[in-house]
Scaffold this active site. Sequence first.
Site, PDB file in Angstrom:
ATOM      1  N   CYS A  43       1.488 -12.595  20.744  1.00  0.00           N
ATOM      2  CA  CYS A  43       1.883 -12.725  19.335  1.00  0.00           C
ATOM      3  C   CYS A  43       1.247 -13.944  18.679  1.00  0.00           C
ATOM      4  O   CYS A  43       0.685 -13.856  17.593  1.00  0.00           O
ATOM      5  CB  CYS A  43       3.408 -12.796  19.232  1.00  0.00           C
ATOM      6  SG  CYS A  43       3.973 -13.046  17.544  1.00  0.00           S
ATOM      7  N   CYS A  48       0.124 -10.833  16.440  1.00  0.00           N
ATOM      8  CA  CYS A  48       0.828 -10.889  15.148  1.00  0.00           C
ATOM      9  C   CYS A  48       0.396 -12.042  14.241  1.00  0.00           C
ATOM     10  O   CYS A  48       0.023 -11.815  13.082  1.00  0.00           O
ATOM     11  CB  CYS A  48       2.332 -11.018  15.364  1.00  0.00           C
ATOM     12  SG  CYS A  48       2.970 -10.185  16.808  1.00  0.00           S
ATOM     13  N   LYS A  51      -3.475 -12.371  13.438  1.00  0.00           N
ATOM     14  CA  LYS A  51      -3.806 -11.123  12.728  1.00  0.00           C
ATOM     15  C   LYS A  51      -3.340 -11.190  11.281  1.00  0.00           C
ATOM     16  O   LYS A  51      -4.073 -10.882  10.344  1.00  0.00           O
ATOM     17  CB  LYS A  51      -3.147  -9.946  13.472  1.00  0.00           C
ATOM     18  CG  LYS A  51      -3.309  -8.561  12.882  1.00  0.00           C
ATOM     19  CD  LYS A  51      -2.261  -8.183  11.854  1.00  0.00           C
ATOM     20  CE  LYS A  51      -0.843  -8.331  12.240  1.00  0.00           C
ATOM     21  NZ  LYS A  51      -0.335  -7.339  13.181  1.00  0.00           N
ATOM     22  N   TYR A 177      -2.035   1.256  15.468  1.00  0.00           N
ATOM     23  CA  TYR A 177      -1.738   0.002  14.770  1.00  0.00           C
ATOM     24  C   TYR A 177      -2.978  -0.899  14.662  1.00  0.00           C
ATOM     25  O   TYR A 177      -3.356  -1.359  13.587  1.00  0.00           O
ATOM     26  CB  TYR A 177      -0.696  -0.797  15.561  1.00  0.00           C
ATOM     27  CG  TYR A 177       0.750  -0.459  15.380  1.00  0.00           C
ATOM     28  CD1 TYR A 177       1.325   0.625  16.040  1.00  0.00           C
ATOM     29  CD2 TYR A 177       1.578  -1.260  14.596  1.00  0.00           C
ATOM     30  CE1 TYR A 177       2.673   0.896  15.911  1.00  0.00           C
ATOM     31  CE2 TYR A 177       2.926  -0.995  14.470  1.00  0.00           C
ATOM     32  CZ  TYR A 177       3.478   0.078  15.129  1.00  0.00           C
ATOM     33  OH  TYR A 177       4.810   0.344  15.002  1.00  0.00           O
ATOM     34  N   GLU A 181      -5.237  -1.862  11.354  1.00  0.00           N
ATOM     35  CA  GLU A 181      -5.097  -3.245  10.875  1.00  0.00           C
ATOM     36  C   GLU A 181      -6.463  -3.940  10.839  1.00  0.00           C
ATOM     37  O   GLU A 181      -6.830  -4.590   9.855  1.00  0.00           O
ATOM     38  CB  GLU A 181      -4.117  -4.028  11.750  1.00  0.00           C
ATOM     39  CG  GLU A 181      -2.660  -3.620  11.516  1.00  0.00           C
ATOM     40  CD  GLU A 181      -1.671  -4.438  12.319  1.00  0.00           C
ATOM     41  OE1 GLU A 181      -2.065  -5.121  13.286  1.00  0.00           O
ATOM     42  OE2 GLU A 181      -0.463  -4.388  11.972  1.00  0.00           O
ATOM     43  N   HIS A 435      14.363  -5.096 -11.702  1.00  0.00           N
ATOM     44  CA  HIS A 435      13.302  -4.663 -12.604  1.00  0.00           C
ATOM     45  C   HIS A 435      12.516  -5.849 -13.155  1.00  0.00           C
ATOM     46  O   HIS A 435      13.124  -6.851 -13.513  1.00  0.00           O
ATOM     47  CB  HIS A 435      13.937  -3.880 -13.768  1.00  0.00           C
ATOM     48  CG  HIS A 435      12.921  -3.244 -14.654  1.00  0.00           C
ATOM     49  ND1 HIS A 435      12.162  -2.160 -14.251  1.00  0.00           N
ATOM     50  CD2 HIS A 435      12.518  -3.549 -15.912  1.00  0.00           C
ATOM     51  CE1 HIS A 435      11.358  -1.825 -15.238  1.00  0.00           C
ATOM     52  NE2 HIS A 435      11.534  -2.649 -16.247  1.00  0.00           N
ATOM     53  N   GLU A 440      12.574  -1.084  -6.764  1.00  0.00           N
ATOM     54  CA  GLU A 440      13.614  -0.362  -7.502  1.00  0.00           C
ATOM     55  C   GLU A 440      13.413   1.153  -7.421  1.00  0.00           C
ATOM     56  O   GLU A 440      14.358   1.917  -7.639  1.00  0.00           O
ATOM     57  CB  GLU A 440      13.681  -0.818  -8.963  1.00  0.00           C
ATOM     58  CG  GLU A 440      12.488  -0.427  -9.802  1.00  0.00           C
ATOM     59  CD  GLU A 440      12.595  -0.937 -11.239  1.00  0.00           C
ATOM     60  OE1 GLU A 440      13.690  -0.883 -11.820  1.00  0.00           O
ATOM     61  OE2 GLU A 440      11.558  -1.390 -11.786  1.00  0.00           O
TER      62      GLU A 440
END
Length: 450
Positions: A43, A48, A51, A177, A181, A435, A440
């Site tokens: 990681c 992670c 990356k 993945y 990526e 908003h 939303e």
Amino acid sequence: MTNYDYDLFVIGAGSGGVRAARMAADCGARVAIAEQRSLGGTCINAGCVPKKLFVYASQFRADFAAAPGFGWTMDQPGFDWPSLMTAKNREVERLHAVYNKLLQTSGVTVLSGKAKVLDAHTVEVNGKAYRSERTLIATGGRPVTPDIRGKELVVTSNDLFSLEKLPDSIVIVGGGYIAVEFAGILHGLGVKTTVCNRDDKILNGFDDDIRDFLAEAMVRQGITILFNTEIKSVEKADAGYVLRLADGSTLQAGLVMYAIGRTPNSGGLGLEALDVELDEHHAIKVNEQYQSSAQSVYAIGDVTDRVKLTPVAIAEGVALAQVLYGKSAKPVDYDHIPTAIFCQPPVSTVGLTEAQARAEFKEIDIYKTVFKPMKNALSGLDEKTLMKMVVERNTDRVLGMHMVGEDAAEMMQGFAVAMRAGATKAVFDSTIGIHPSAAEEWVTLRASPS
Ligand code: NDP
């Protein structure tokens, strides 16, 4: 008192191992952790974190393209890969120091070197044997390399994190993945990018609408995706490499990267001596309490090849430390694990895909919207957002949420909480939106279900 040096000896200081070690020590256990490379595992060092930093770097291309629509003028922006690498390495080193401090503060002994299990209660590091009541294997995994002619010429995601020079072009083999990526990262940084996928869709296991929508968006940006492609061999050419495909055609690229899955790091640890059972993919088999077939040996995270995500390994580390040394043991709940792919646009999802829901439930409703995010009214970019909700008709329960679009991961984290709490479509409908936001749209999905 036993004659053990430690109550728990952790092999592997990645996300899961470090969390288990700290948590066990915080509960009063005597803990050591051994790491043969750098603290933080995949990681922090080759996954992670770096990356995501690369993703941020690559997104500037689209931001620069959008800027004139908002009144900005600028000279042609330039990009310097070595500068990004230096900055990335600085951040990774900072995190090494943070990890080290956290372990020291918890009273964990940190050992640098390759650990090997000698017997049920002995682990050796750098020629020194340590006695421990229990051993935790948290050694993670590594990229799979292909079994083709020329396999020694290809790189994996690991190599991309120390690449000295960006190639002009790259072929990325795989459609999961890591492939998507890195396709986004490299394309954004100006590398001509081709993805070779062996099926007719990328991102196996994800909702089909997401798979199609992302592939179309990537192609629109200029990434080439070749479907149903099988690579037979890779050869060195004058400038880069030539890939020979099963249909007889060839591809040229400055670099060839394979992203075809990851395999558990279960070898070379001495586990054979203890008859620790592995599955057919070399993953350590564990029971619900992460105990292997050898009573004193436990395993968590990618080396068990279950859900290969950092937060899952961390949750397993916490659960194990609590089971062994804590007061409030709670098993990991593997339901409703949200996940995100930091491709561009990003994908995030939680719960069942439409196909999974149809297989499991009698009647489901699908709510879907595709819209142009407000930013793109002026940006000149034609990227759209897809949101899709899967609802069980009888109970009105939300079974799955899937999104391709900006901030997908940031949104889905909160919606995963709602889904775990059993939110129904009616709860979403009665929630007031924020908003103006893209989020939303999730509470105004009124279109009649298909
Ligand atoms: P994935 O399992 O996600 O994808 C592997 C891809 O390679 C699939 O498209 C698969 O095809 C294809 N493939 C497998 N074998 C071959 C082959 N021999 N030739 C050609 N293609 C092949 O693996 P990744 O390496 O992308 O990532 C590993 C894991 O790491 C992920 O599954 C995920 O758990 C984790 N990860 C998580 C991230 C995140 O949370 N953002 C980021 C990166 C990794 P097919 O589908 O047909 O099998």
